[in-house]
Motif scaffolding. Structure first.
Motif, PDB file in Angstrom:
ATOM      1  N   SER A   1     -35.663 -33.674   2.085  1.00 23.12           N
ATOM      2  CA  SER A   1     -36.773 -33.816   1.144  1.00 23.12           C
ATOM      3  C   SER A   1     -37.724 -34.931   1.552  1.00 23.12           C
ATOM      4  O   SER A   1     -38.936 -34.825   1.348  1.00 23.12           O
ATOM      5  CB  SER A   1     -36.230 -34.114  -0.265  1.00 23.12           C
ATOM      6  OG  SER A   1     -35.354 -33.114  -0.697  1.00 23.12           O
TER       7      SER A   1
ATOM      8  N   GLY B   1     -36.139 -25.338  -4.900  1.00 24.04           N
ATOM      9  CA  GLY B   1     -36.126 -25.382  -3.450  1.00 24.04           C
ATOM     10  C   GLY B   1     -34.757 -25.623  -2.866  1.00 24.04           C
ATOM     11  O   GLY B   1     -34.530 -25.399  -1.685  1.00 24.04           O
TER      12      GLY B   1
ATOM     13  N   PHE C   1     -40.585 -30.531  -1.199  1.00 23.27           N
ATOM     14  CA  PHE C   1     -39.826 -29.783  -2.196  1.00 23.27           C
ATOM     15  C   PHE C   1     -40.468 -29.988  -3.565  1.00 23.27           C
ATOM     16  O   PHE C   1     -40.944 -31.075  -3.886  1.00 23.27           O
ATOM     17  CB  PHE C   1     -38.370 -30.260  -2.225  1.00 23.27           C
ATOM     18  CG  PHE C   1     -37.531 -29.685  -1.123  1.00 23.27           C
ATOM     19  CD1 PHE C   1     -36.648 -28.646  -1.377  1.00 23.27           C
ATOM     20  CD2 PHE C   1     -37.636 -30.171   0.169  1.00 23.27           C
ATOM     21  CE1 PHE C   1     -35.880 -28.108  -0.359  1.00 23.27           C
ATOM     22  CE2 PHE C   1     -36.870 -29.646   1.191  1.00 23.27           C
ATOM     23  CZ  PHE C   1     -35.987 -28.603   0.932  1.00 23.27           C
TER      24      PHE C   1
ATOM     25  N   SER D   1     -32.610 -28.471  -2.254  1.00 19.65           N
ATOM     26  CA  SER D   1     -32.576 -29.434  -1.156  1.00 19.65           C
ATOM     27  C   SER D   1     -31.155 -29.848  -0.795  1.00 19.65           C
ATOM     28  O   SER D   1     -30.703 -29.647   0.319  1.00 19.65           O
ATOM     29  CB  SER D   1     -33.394 -30.673  -1.514  1.00 19.65           C
ATOM     30  OG  SER D   1     -33.181 -31.698  -0.569  1.00 19.65           O
TER      31      SER D   1
END
Length: 258
Positions: free
Chosen positions: A209, A201, A139, A203
């Motif tokens: 991650s 991203g 990420f 997460s």
């Protein structure tokens, strides 16, 4: 004003030593391992597949939609298959939120975290092997987005995720809503990815991650994907336990479970 023992912090417990060796703890950790493996293999794998099909197009609008669908569907399944064994956390931030609220012990938290992190790592290793060495991308904070922007995103998105877990899965008064817990949790994850995927991203899960970062050995700004989700999950646990849950007994592991 409630007594200390009736507050979320007052109900935090380390646990009994028997819990470390109890078969139930091992089964729960194993269930978390499998569920996180399912989530990461499908979620990370969908991004790798989309990159292969579109020549690195995972950051396009279609790529974000693909990530939201893959992660949402996989989390729905991951929660459903482990709910009756471990509670279906599938996320260290959810486990931390449950711990802060006094719903699991520290010993269980550690066992769950080990299972979750191993599940994510094994999923990424399997993906790397199955795809002939393609990179399991870690990420990353998007261009034009500061690390602090991403930090706040992770806090807010994870708060929403863990709040949903509390409302649909942990709350003892959830009633028939509990039937919808896996679907609700999967949907809020997908919605948050649509909102934050283009920025960092999205997460909301330290294990998700951790696996790609470890296998690709890319730790840039990795702290964001631990600190943000843990803070957001902890706040959600405190808020929901303090405001919405009325307990008449200690929900920690009963004597029948040890």
């Amino acid at each position: 004003m409630p007594a200390w023992g009736q507050t979320p912090f007052g109900r935090i417990a380390v646990g009994r030593t028997e819990e470390i060796y109890h078969v139930g703890t091992f089964k729960a950790a194993l269930a978390e391992f499998v569920s996180v493996l399912i989530l990461v293999f499908a979620g990370e794998g969908s991004g790798m597949a989309f990159n292969k099909l579109t020549d690195d197009g995972s950051t396009t609008p279609a790529g974000v939609i693909m990530a939201a669908l893959a992660h949402g569907f996989a989390l729905f399944v991951g929660v459903a298959v482990s709910a009756n064994i471990s509670g279906g956390h599938v996320n260290p931030a959810v486990t931390f939120g449950a711990f802060i609220g006094g719903n699991i012990t520290l010993f269980r938290l550690i066992a769950y975290w080990i299972g979750q992190l191993l599940g994510a790592t094994v999923a990424c290793l399997l993906l790397k092997f199955s795809t002939h060495g393609l990179t399991t991308s870690a990420f990353a904070v998007s261009s034009g987005v500061s690390v602090w922007n991403a930090f706040v995103f992770e806090i807010v998105m994870t708060f929403g995720l863990v709040y949903t877990v509390y409302a649909t899965a942990i709350d003892p008064n959830k009633g028939n809503v509990g039937i919808l817990a896996p679907l609700s949790i999967g949907l809020v994850l997908a919605a948050n990815i649509l909102a934050g995927g283009a920025f960092d991203g999205a997460s909301m899960n330290p294990a998700v991650s951790f696996g790609p970062a470890l296998v690709s050995w890319d730790w840039k700004n990795h702290w964001v994907y631990w600190a943000g989700p843990l803070i957001g999950g902890g706040i959600a646990g405190i808020v929901y336990e303090s405001v919405f849950i009325s307990r008449t007994h200690d929900p920690l592991i009963s004597s029948s479970e040890i």
